[in-house]
Design an enzyme around this catalytic site. Structure first.
Site, PDB file in Angstrom:
ATOM      1  N   GLY A  52       0.813  -1.219   0.000  1.00  0.00           N
ATOM      2  CA  GLY A  52       0.000   0.000   0.000  1.00  0.00           C
ATOM      3  C   GLY A  52       0.840   1.260   0.000  1.00  0.00           C
TER       4      GLY A  52
ATOM      5  N   SER B 264       1.070  -2.364  -7.098  1.00  0.00           N
ATOM      6  CA  SER B 264      -0.015  -3.048  -7.832  1.00  0.00           C
ATOM      7  C   SER B 264       0.077  -2.790  -9.334  1.00  0.00           C
ATOM      8  CB  SER B 264      -1.389  -2.584  -7.314  1.00  0.00           C
ATOM      9  OG  SER B 264      -1.500  -2.786  -5.941  1.00  0.00           O
TER      10      SER B 264
ATOM     11  N   GLY C 180      -3.118  -5.951  -5.926  1.00  0.00           N
ATOM     12  CA  GLY C 180      -2.265  -6.481  -4.859  1.00  0.00           C
ATOM     13  C   GLY C 180      -2.392  -5.789  -3.514  1.00  0.00           C
ATOM     14  N   GLU C 181      -2.786  -4.522  -3.503  1.00  0.00           N
ATOM     15  CA  GLU C 181      -2.626  -3.773  -2.258  1.00  0.00           C
ATOM     16  C   GLU C 181      -3.897  -3.211  -1.636  1.00  0.00           C
ATOM     17  OE1 GLU C 181       1.440  -1.411  -2.649  1.00  0.00           O
ATOM     18  OE2 GLU C 181       0.382  -1.628  -4.542  1.00  0.00           O
ATOM     19  N   MET C 182      -4.952  -2.994  -2.449  1.00  0.00           N
ATOM     20  CA  MET C 182      -5.967  -2.070  -1.940  1.00  0.00           C
ATOM     21  C   MET C 182      -6.717  -2.554  -0.713  1.00  0.00           C
ATOM     22  SD  MET C 182      -7.809  -3.591  -4.539  1.00  0.00           S
ATOM     23  CE  MET C 182      -8.936  -4.865  -4.200  1.00  0.00           C
TER      24      MET C 182
END
Ligand code: FES
Ligand code: FES
Length: 884
Positions: free
Chosen positions: A518, A678, A843-845
């Site tokens: 993130g 991401s 990938g991150e949210m």
């Protein structure tokens, strides 16, 4: 010593061992059965070393060989091979339970021991049996699915062939198993510590015991004469700049005359064995002149504070952001909330320690220095090593990686291993313990934030102010990137016409901060999404409705002033509404009694493809009409390999086994940028599509469909694809400028129970509504969301890294099967205008919006508003006592 007879994977063996020899070392070092892994420091905390002894799952790190005479041992290698896998291995692959794969062999062995005794376990029995096996990637959901699927296979209720997707099912939007999953499930994927060399030396690093001090003297005399010791290496022995330069050249491979944080590396001892190197390292004496220790930005910013780096002020970066006139708008707002928020320092916690190996290929000054680690950006890191070491001929090879979550955007152990290989001219294995890995890696930065958020009488957001200070720790690493990304995504999912913010990065003597899943947005989203709920409450508006009605719309601008052209967020508000209403209704049953239930939501509009981002991919049509992709797109477990393979198979109408990947070697690949932010599906996938389109166009032009035809037509068989995002920077005075090309949108909903007597909060369920464009591989997408939610809940409730005190998985409070919770994923697939076949990245949210969803749910449950992560029982009790 004693002779011990064992049967290992059906083979009779005998060993003569001392009282200390543990089974893990026997398997890995003597028998080269490296499928059995080590994550914790042999403390029985990780389960990566699980094998079966006499039918029972045991931790091989704690099992003395001398007590095993006559025992039957089964390791993951004894179950099956990729050509002939065991049904449990098939189940793990088909259920999508294998991401990085570092925990997988241990999980599979624990599963076998369970199913041998109990062929049809329920969830509780599975959680109990696997309670001591840790996984950082999956959130445990798909591991539980895999155990159940394995049970069905073993009971004859299903077969792998019935479950396995077929090529005729299509390639996109289908959960084809990851190309490397079976290798990992069979224990054959080689991680850095699994690689052995002839004549290798083991190294140990002498690290600072001080937080801040001048190095007065180093005495290595005793160490140098100890058994097995080959020599020592200090900063003086490094020929290049000795700086691992990401942005600022502030971080040495080995400290020269000053240490700036506990654990700073000072000296390397090389010996024939690890035990000898460690014993000699312990005999090195270092004298220090202590300097004032400043662990917090307040101390480092104080008048007269000692400068931690001579070349850079303690406040080493400042970036304001000014859009409109926030002060005036806040003053005129009908409603306003104001609060201070704090996030903790956190560890990314990949299960694999920071292992790296290096050696010289060839002779003399022309030799190539080969570094094998788990970098997510092998070309950038190769260039950093070339400069730091003063050695041009370097090759970086990415080994299989036991997760990374941002930790490997920077490199650390690589500098030590590579410098030692050059200095000692012998292959080097640097395999630090987990405790040492924690000291040497960068962490998620703590943020201190003062915020104000205003709305008009109709509930429209008017202005937002966020003044935040970031504790950079001893080195800048990527702190500037983190602040920039926090400002780029400062206004979240919402239309906020006036913004006033300031981000400041401050050197301290704490552990170096850097990117972590993130990278900036999780910290600022905690503040914004908490403030959104506070404001909704003040106005008497339902929090979900408030978010829907304040959603940004195409044609409006984000915090950088850049106007966006696509914003599919409101559809997610509608999609999650029935779930939200159901959860709120269920929570009302908990009004009486000490345990209260609450529902919280929080949102993300996570930017994909930074201005100026670039990626290049080569594709080649091979003589057998297979396609090989050459691109340094790291896959530490996210599923990059699947994405590249499935897109290629789809566009070229090929079976997936006709797509080959060359991604892990800097000599053979194009640079694609980091597997971070991401960005891989959007950027590298985009460059891949571009390359394949060129190949298809050449085939169409020549009227051919294969290699022979292309050759005959005199056309190239190799094509280079590119994806470039228009460059641009934030204005240094106003923070205004371009934004990301696309966003992935998300709403997280947390259902949380709080025991108001103990202050304990327990997540019952997380629901994630996501729109990332068309889905390429549903199981991989779910796996990313589930893993992110699990990490996000850890960040919200438990996890904290305290430099010098957090030394293992127990003190870190690593999420386990026991802390696992239900998860549900809601998918929307709005094609993105510039996406890769319409897709973005995911990938991150969930890491961004999970923590505020959880703390908003705690507030909803019991009235306790948490301003300071993690939301420990003490903080919840204190908030309840204050009536907040
Ligand atoms: S290495 Fe054995 S439990 Fe961690
Ligand atoms: S798949 Fe379990 S730690 Fe990565």
């Amino acid at each position: 010593m004693k002779k011990v007879r064992l049967t290992i994977n059906g083979m009779p063996k005998q060993f003569v061992v001392g009282t200390d020899r543990v089974l893990l070392d026997l398997l890995r070092d003597d028998l080269r059965l490296t499928g059995t892994k080590q994550s914790c420091d042999r403390k029985g905390q990780c389960g990566a070393c699980t094998v079966i002894v006499n039918g029972k799952a045991v931790h091989s790190c704690l099992t003395k060989v001398i007590n095993l005479d006559g025992a039957e041992v089964i390791t993951v290698e004894g179950l099956g091979t990729p050509d002939n896998p065991h049904l449990i291995q098939e189940a793990f692959v088909l259920a999508g339970a294998v991401q990085c794969g570092y925990c997988t062999p241990g999980m599979i062995m624990a599963t076998k021991a369970l199913l041998d005794k109990n062929p049809d376990p329920d969830n509780g029995e599975i959680k109990q049996a696997l309670a001591h096996n840790l996984c950082r990637c999956t959130g445990y959901v798909k591991i539980i699915d895999a155990v159940k699927l394995a049970g069905r296979f073993l009971r004859g209720e299903a077969t792998p062939d019935k479950v396995r997707p077929d090529f005729k099912d299509g390639t996109l939007g289908v959960s084809h198993p990851r190309p490397t999953a079976m290798l990992k499930a069979c224990g054959l994927a080689e991680f850095a510590a699994d690689i052995q060399f002839q004549d290798a030396l083991e190294v140990a690093v002498v690290r600072s015991t001080e937080h801040h001090a001048v190095i007065k003297s180093i005495d290595t005399k005793a160490a140098e004469t100890m058994p097995g010791v080959i020599g020592v290496m200090t900063a003086k022995d490094i020929k290049g700049t000795n700086r691992l330069k990401m942005i600022f050249p502030d971080q040495p491979i080995l400290c020269e005359n000053k240490v700036r944080t506990l654990g700073d590396p000072i000296l390397v001892v090389a010996a024939e064995t690890k035990a000898q190197a460690q014993a000699a390292a312990a005999a090195v004496t270092i004298a220090y002149d202590p300097l004032p220790v400043m662990m917090t930005p307040a101390e480092a910013m104080a008048e007269g504070a000692v400068q931690i780096h001579a070349e850079f002020p303690n406040v080493c970066f400042r970036q304001p952001q000014v859009k409109g006139d926030a002060e005036k708008a806040l003053a005129q707002s009908a409603f306003m909330v104001e609060a201070e928020f704090q996030t903790q320092m956190n560890h990314q916690a990949p299960t694999e320690p920071e292992a790296c190996v290096a050696y010289l290929e060839g002779e003399g000054e022309d030799a190539q220095l080969v570094v094998i680690g788990r970098s997510i950006d092998i070309h950038t890191h190769k260039a950093m090593l070339q400069e730091a070491l003063g050695w041009k001929n370097v090759r970086y090879e990415e080994a299989f990686a036991g997760g990374q979550f941002g930790i490997k955007a920077a490199i650390t152990s690589e500098g030590i291993a590579a410098a030692a290989a050059l200095h000692f001219r012998r292959p080097i294995r640097y395999i630090p313990s987990l405790a040492e890995s924690m000291l040497l890696t960068s962490k998620r930065h703590p943020f201190s934030m003062k915020v104000k958020l205003g709305a008009d009488k109709d509930g429209r957001l008017t202005a937002y102010a966020n003044d935040f200070i970031v504790n950079s720790g001893a080195y800048e690493t990527l702190g500037i990137v983190v602040i920039t990304r926090a400002l780029q995504m400062l206004s979240g999912s919402y239309h906020i016409p006036n913004i006033k913010a300031m981000g400041q990065l401050v050197y301290t003597n704490n552990a170096a901060g850097s990117v972590a899943r993130g990278a900036g947005p999780p910290q600022v989203a905690f503040a914004l999404e908490s403030a959104m709920d506070m404001l909704a409450e003040k106005m008497g508006i339902d929090p979900l409705e408030f978010r829907r009605m304040t959603s940004l719309k195409p044609g409006e601008s984000v915090s950088t002033g850049a106007v966006i052209d696509q914003w599919p967020f409101e559809g997610l508000c509608d999609a999650i509404r029935p779930h939200y209403d159901r959860a709120k209704k269920e929570a009302t049953a908990f009004r009486d009694g000490p345990v209260k239930r609450g529902v919280g939501i929080a949102c993300t509009a996570f930017g994909i493809a930074q201005p100026g981002d670039k990626a290049t991919v080569d594709v080649e049509l091979d003589p057998d009409d297979a396609i090989t992709i050459y691109a340094a797109a790291a896959d530490p477990g996210e599923g990059t390999d699947s994405m590249l393979t499935q897109i290629t198979a789809h566009l070229m109408d090929l079976p997936m086994e006709k797509v080959h990947l060359v991604t892990r070697n800097s000599d053979q690949t194009t640079g694609t940028g980091p597997a971070a932010a991401s960005r891989i599906t959007y950027m590298v996938g985009g460059a891949l599509v571009n390359a394949l389109e060129q190949m298809k166009a050449a085939m169409t032009e020549a009227g051919v469909t294969n290699y022979k035809g292309l050759k005959k037509a005199g056309k190239p068989t190799r094509y280079t694809g590119k994806k470039n995002v228009t460059a641009g920077q934030l204005d240094p005075k106003t923070g205004q400028g371009p934004t990301f090309e696309s966003q992935v949108h998300n709403i997280q909903m947390a259902e949380v129970e709080v025991n108001t007597e103990t202050g304990e909060a327990r997540v019952i369920k997380m629901t994630s509504a996501v729109d990332s464009g068309p889905v390429i591989n549903p199981k991989n997408l779910e796996g990313q969301l589930e893993g992110g939610m699990d990490q996000g809940v850890g960040y919200a409730l438990r996890e904290e890294y305290i430099h010098g005190r957090t030394k293992d998985w127990v003190t870190f409070k690593f999420p386990t099967m026991k802390t696992a919770f239900d998860m549900e994923v809601i998918i929307r697939e709005t094609p993105r205008l510039k996406g890769t076949l319409g897709s973005t990245g995911i990938g991150e949210m969930t890491m961004v919006s999970t923590a505020p969803a959880v703390t908003n749910a705690i507030k909803d449950a019991c009235g306790a508003r948490i301003y300071d992560l993690p939301a420990t029982p003490d903080k919840i009790k204190a908030a309840l006592a204050k009536g907040e």
